[in-house]
Structure formats: C-alpha cells, structure tokens
Design a protein around this motif. Structure first.
Motif, PDB file in Angstrom:
ATOM      1  N   ALA B  68       0.819  -1.219   0.000  1.00 17.91           N
ATOM      2  CA  ALA B  68       0.000   0.000   0.000  1.00 17.91           C
ATOM      3  C   ALA B  68       0.851   1.268   0.000  1.00 17.91           C
ATOM      4  O   ALA B  68       0.307   2.380   0.012  1.00 17.91           O
ATOM      5  N   LYS B  69       2.146   1.109  -0.001  1.00 20.37           N
ATOM      6  CA  LYS B  69       3.087   2.241   0.031  1.00 20.37           C
ATOM      7  C   LYS B  69       2.854   3.146   1.239  1.00 20.37           C
ATOM      8  O   LYS B  69       2.978   4.363   1.173  1.00 20.37           O
ATOM      9  N   LYS B  70       2.505   2.511   2.367  1.00 20.24           N
ATOM     10  CA  LYS B  70       2.349   3.265   3.608  1.00 20.24           C
ATOM     11  C   LYS B  70       3.358   2.825   4.660  1.00 20.24           C
ATOM     12  O   LYS B  70       3.387   3.372   5.759  1.00 20.24           O
ATOM     13  N   ASN B  71       4.173   1.850   4.350  1.00 21.01           N
ATOM     14  CA  ASN B  71       5.151   1.411   5.314  1.00 21.01           C
ATOM     15  C   ASN B  71       6.376   0.846   4.603  1.00 21.01           C
ATOM     16  O   ASN B  71       6.315   0.444   3.430  1.00 21.01           O
ATOM     17  N   SER B  72       7.462   0.799   5.365  1.00 20.37           N
ATOM     18  CA  SER B  72       8.719   0.289   4.835  1.00 20.37           C
ATOM     19  C   SER B  72       9.515  -0.307   5.988  1.00 20.37           C
ATOM     20  O   SER B  72       9.278   0.024   7.157  1.00 20.37           O
ATOM     21  N   SER B  73      10.416  -1.179   5.667  1.00 20.00           N
ATOM     22  CA  SER B  73      11.267  -1.767   6.697  1.00 20.00           C
ATOM     23  C   SER B  73      12.685  -1.942   6.187  1.00 20.00           C
ATOM     24  O   SER B  73      12.923  -2.060   4.979  1.00 20.00           O
ATOM     25  N   LEU B  74      13.600  -1.923   7.150  1.00 18.46           N
ATOM     26  CA  LEU B  74      15.007  -2.226   6.897  1.00 18.46           C
ATOM     27  C   LEU B  74      15.384  -3.366   7.825  1.00 18.46           C
ATOM     28  O   LEU B  74      15.233  -3.239   9.055  1.00 18.46           O
ATOM     29  N   HIS B  75      15.821  -4.453   7.264  1.00 17.96           N
ATOM     30  CA  HIS B  75      16.190  -5.625   8.048  1.00 17.96           C
ATOM     31  C   HIS B  75      17.674  -5.906   7.838  1.00 17.96           C
ATOM     32  O   HIS B  75      18.147  -5.935   6.694  1.00 17.96           O
ATOM     33  N   ILE B  76      18.387  -6.081   8.944  1.00 17.08           N
ATOM     34  CA  ILE B  76      19.799  -6.452   8.868  1.00 17.08           C
ATOM     35  C   ILE B  76      19.952  -7.879   9.404  1.00 17.08           C
ATOM     36  O   ILE B  76      19.541  -8.169  10.540  1.00 17.08           O
ATOM     37  N   THR B  77      20.519  -8.732   8.619  1.00 14.24           N
ATOM     38  CA  THR B  77      20.758 -10.116   9.021  1.00 14.24           C
ATOM     39  C   THR B  77      22.139 -10.231   9.650  1.00 14.24           C
ATOM     40  O   THR B  77      23.111  -9.688   9.128  1.00 14.24           O
ATOM     41  N   ALA B  78      22.189 -10.929  10.770  1.00 12.88           N
ATOM     42  CA  ALA B  78      23.478 -11.199  11.430  1.00 12.88           C
ATOM     43  C   ALA B  78      24.287  -9.923  11.613  1.00 12.88           C
ATOM     44  O   ALA B  78      25.322  -9.713  10.964  1.00 12.88           O
ATOM     45  N   THR B  79      23.810  -9.072  12.513  1.00 12.51           N
ATOM     46  CA  THR B  79      24.444  -7.776  12.714  1.00 12.51           C
ATOM     47  C   THR B  79      25.925  -7.903  13.048  1.00 12.51           C
ATOM     48  O   THR B  79      26.378  -8.887  13.658  1.00 12.51           O
ATOM     49  N   GLN B  80      26.654  -6.873  12.673  1.00 15.58           N
ATOM     50  CA  GLN B  80      28.064  -6.746  12.996  1.00 15.58           C
ATOM     51  C   GLN B  80      28.280  -5.404  13.689  1.00 15.58           C
ATOM     52  O   GLN B  80      27.429  -4.517  13.614  1.00 15.58           O
ATOM     53  N   THR B  81      29.416  -5.259  14.331  1.00 16.29           N
ATOM     54  CA  THR B  81      29.670  -3.997  15.038  1.00 16.29           C
ATOM     55  C   THR B  81      29.733  -2.821  14.069  1.00 16.29           C
ATOM     56  O   THR B  81      29.487  -1.685  14.454  1.00 16.29           O
ATOM     57  N   THR B  82      30.022  -3.085  12.831  1.00  7.42           N
ATOM     58  CA  THR B  82      30.043  -2.008  11.831  1.00  7.42           C
ATOM     59  C   THR B  82      28.645  -1.499  11.483  1.00  7.42           C
ATOM     60  O   THR B  82      28.508  -0.473  10.806  1.00  7.42           O
ATOM     61  N   ASP B  83      27.610  -2.207  11.949  1.00  6.10           N
ATOM     62  CA  ASP B  83      26.239  -1.761  11.677  1.00  6.10           C
ATOM     63  C   ASP B  83      25.760  -0.715  12.673  1.00  6.10           C
ATOM     64  O   ASP B  83      24.672  -0.148  12.519  1.00  6.10           O
TER      65      ASP B  83
END
Lengths: 115, 111
Positions: B68-83
C-alpha cells in the motif's frame, strides 16, 4: 576532497551574538538544505533553496536566516543566538535529474554551542 | 501534513542477531529513502524505494516497501559492530521539494 563542506566544524558562542555557518558544495547540485539535529528529535529542516532566487522556509525557520550567494554556497545565520539553538547543524545538497526523488548528500556538520 | 513514524527508537542486539526498523505513514508515500548515520558522523544515503511491494537487498541489508506504500522496513541479518548507528527513513512530501524524516532508530551492537 569532500563534496559538501561546512565551516566552522565547531563553534562556541555567547547569547546574543550573530553567527554564520557556511556550506559549500562541488557536486554541481542546485538544491541545498539546512537541517538541525537534536538528540531524539531527528533532522529538522530550517531552510531550503532550489536555486539562487528560490529560498524557502522549513519547519523551524524562526531565529534563522539564509543566503544563497551562488549555486555552490548556502549560508545559515543566527542573528542573535540563544542557548536553545545549541545543536548539530547539517547542510545537504541534492541534484535535479529525471527522477524527482533525489538522494541528499550531507556535509560533515557544525556543532554549535550557545552559552 | 505528511508524517513518517519510525520504530523502535532504540535497539540493542548481540552481534550476530538480526535487526529490523520500521517506518509507517498514515498517507500513501510516493517513495521512501533510507539513510545511515554513524556515531559522530553525518547521514549517508543507503537506498530508495519507489514501487509498491518493492524489495531491494544490499549484502546483509534488506529493504521493503509495503504494497500500500504506507510502510517500509530495513532488516539487517546477522548484525556486525560495523552496523552501529542511527537508521533514518525519509520520504519526499507531495510537492517533492523536501524530505519528511522519521526520528530514526539507534542500533547498538554488543560484540
């Protein structure tokens, strides 16, 4: 060399003083923006300019003024600084292309402290 | 006017865990941009989504734009300290002249 530069990087001043923050860019962009960042408040737009003759207020323009001296230069002035203007200030630019939704490129920021 | 709400405000994870930040609007968004700001740094553009249902990947980062172009997400897999940093979503307002910014999600990663 950085594409978007800001001077000074840090400034401590006293209440009532006039302060000018300067922004220069070598990206050839026509759109320039001034933001302020406070902890927990994100980025708030102060002023923006689409060319030398097109200057617009943002959401928090009170107490600030700007000058677009040339396509590459956009200055922010605090006519009479007050302590609640203590913040991190960012200049940003964006270009004009076939898409209207252009990414913004930020300068390194100016940390301003008003005592 | 158009507003963009971003959650959570803060997140602490152990290195290797996944992380997701969400951006929501009550109105239809024409586009969504994501930026990352490292501690002591300035926001840096990551990506832009324009199409309904769009999904884009950058290595361990996955960006989605809702149907619906009313939401968005950012998913990071297996985070690192550089994130580590603050992730902002932003969208151009109806007149395409200025970005409307979320308040950001600050990510801390414990090694």
């Amino acid at each position: 060399d950085a594409d978007v530069t800001q001077t000074p990087r840090n400034r401590i001043t006293k209440t009532g003083k006039r302060i000018m923050l300067e922004c220069s860019q070598t990206k050839g962009h026509d759109r320039m923006y001034w933001y302020r960042q406070d902890p927990g408040l994100g980025l708030r737009l102060i002023y923006y300019s689409f060319d030398v003759k097109d200057i617009n207020k943002g959401e928090i323009s009170d107490g600030y003024s700007v000058s677009r001296q040339a396509q590459a230069k956009f200055s922010l002035s605090l006519e009479s600084a007050i302590p609640n203007q203590t913040a991190l200030y960012f200049c940003a630019t964006s270009g004009r292309s076939g898409s209207s939704y252009n990414e913004q490129f930020f300068g390194p920021g100016t940390r301003l402290t008003v005592l | 006017g158009q507003q963009v709400m971003q959650i959570p405000q803060y997140q602490h994870v152990q290195e290797g865990e996944d992380f997701t930040t969400y951006c929501n609007s009550s109105t239809t968004l024409s586009n969504i941009q994501w930026y990352k700001q490292r501690p002591g740094g300035h926001p840096v553009f990551l990506i832009q989504l324009v199409k309904s249902g769009e999904v884009k990947k950058q290595k361990r980062l996955t960006f989605q734009f809702g149907e619906a172009k009313k939401n968005s997400s950012l998913h990071i897999t297996a985070t690192q300290t550089t994130d580590v940093g603050t992730y902002f979503c932003a969208s151009y307002a109806g007149n395409n002249r200025k970005l409307i910014w979320g308040l950001g999600t600050s990510l801390a990663v414990n090694p």
